[in-house]
Scaffold this active site. Sequence first.
Site, PDB file in Angstrom:
ATOM      1  N   ASP A 197      10.969   0.621   0.331  1.00 39.03           N
ATOM      2  CA  ASP A 197      11.625   1.224  -0.826  1.00 39.03           C
ATOM      3  C   ASP A 197      11.206   2.686  -0.977  1.00 39.03           C
ATOM      4  OD1 ASP A 197      13.011  -1.098  -1.478  1.00 39.03           O
ATOM      5  OD2 ASP A 197      11.304  -1.895  -2.603  1.00 39.03           O
ATOM      6  N   HIS A 239      11.172  -4.885   4.490  1.00 33.82           N
ATOM      7  CA  HIS A 239      11.866  -6.065   3.980  1.00 33.82           C
ATOM      8  C   HIS A 239      13.369  -5.945   4.236  1.00 33.82           C
ATOM      9  CE1 HIS A 239      11.725  -3.265   0.567  1.00 33.82           C
ATOM     10  NE2 HIS A 239      12.819  -3.839   0.113  1.00 33.82           N
TER      11      HIS A 239
END
Length: 291
Positions: free
Chosen positions: A106, A262
């Site tokens: 992120d 992820h």
Amino acid sequence: MKNTGLALKPLSATTGVEISGVDLRAPLSDADAADIRAALNAWGVVFFRDQALEPEHQLAFARAFGTVEVRSHPTSMGQVDGHPELAVIRREPTDGRNTGGFWHTDQCFLPDPPLGSVLYAKQLPTRGGDTMFAHMGAACAALSDGLRDMLRGLRAVHVRLNYHGIDGRAQWGVTADELAHYAEKYAGIEATHPVIGRHPESGQEILYLNPIYTDRFEGWTRAESQPLIQHLCARATRPENICRFRWEDGSLAMWDNRAVLHYALDDYPGETRVMQRCVVLGPWLHPPGSA
Ligand code: SIN
């Protein structure tokens, strides 16, 4: 582990651990917080099940690890009413794009990416919608000494716009008009980070790259950089190096955004999936070679 009553169940050899024996609606004791942090440092991502959480519980859990960010950059994610720290990741059956449906960390395109992310399941499809994680410490350790040594000397440029289009070519069905809009919205949002960093808590060396946002090595062209970037990412995300989390009502995950990639799977056509995410700010990877 101290005697906190927490039980740990690893999901794979290197990545991900499920933790039971704690109710996240109650304030975390110092001992539980320390053990969860130790598990996060060891496994890169921790999972909890059967938690009936309100937004303030999710935020209180996240605050045990650092400052929770209030949105710092343009994004298309919605927000939870009254809680600007909580982003809504909503996928409706009519949405062509799946937010997070590629290996990434992120906000790697910011100069100070978050330490971690806390994701809570709000509405799940009847099947599918799992999230996969890959430990980039394990990936780094698996490299040859020669390649790792070379990478310690490199920095890489991470570009926000790459999610929508690369070199003017749109991705995931983005139209040319949409790409022009995103190019304006995300202009200049990019950051350069060392390719290998030392984790500030575990001391482990981490390979910090991902296949979409990582555009090139500093001082190299994109064409020169991409074969090696894609090779490294493919090795890092081999099945042996990942875990896959099956969400259930009441599941919460926290990942170390410095240590794992992820990927949100796109396999629930015709159904809706809604998740709630906040990100936690904290110390970043230290340069390679530092203590
Ligand atoms: C994300 O990429 O941060 C969201 C992952 C997910 O929805 O599973």
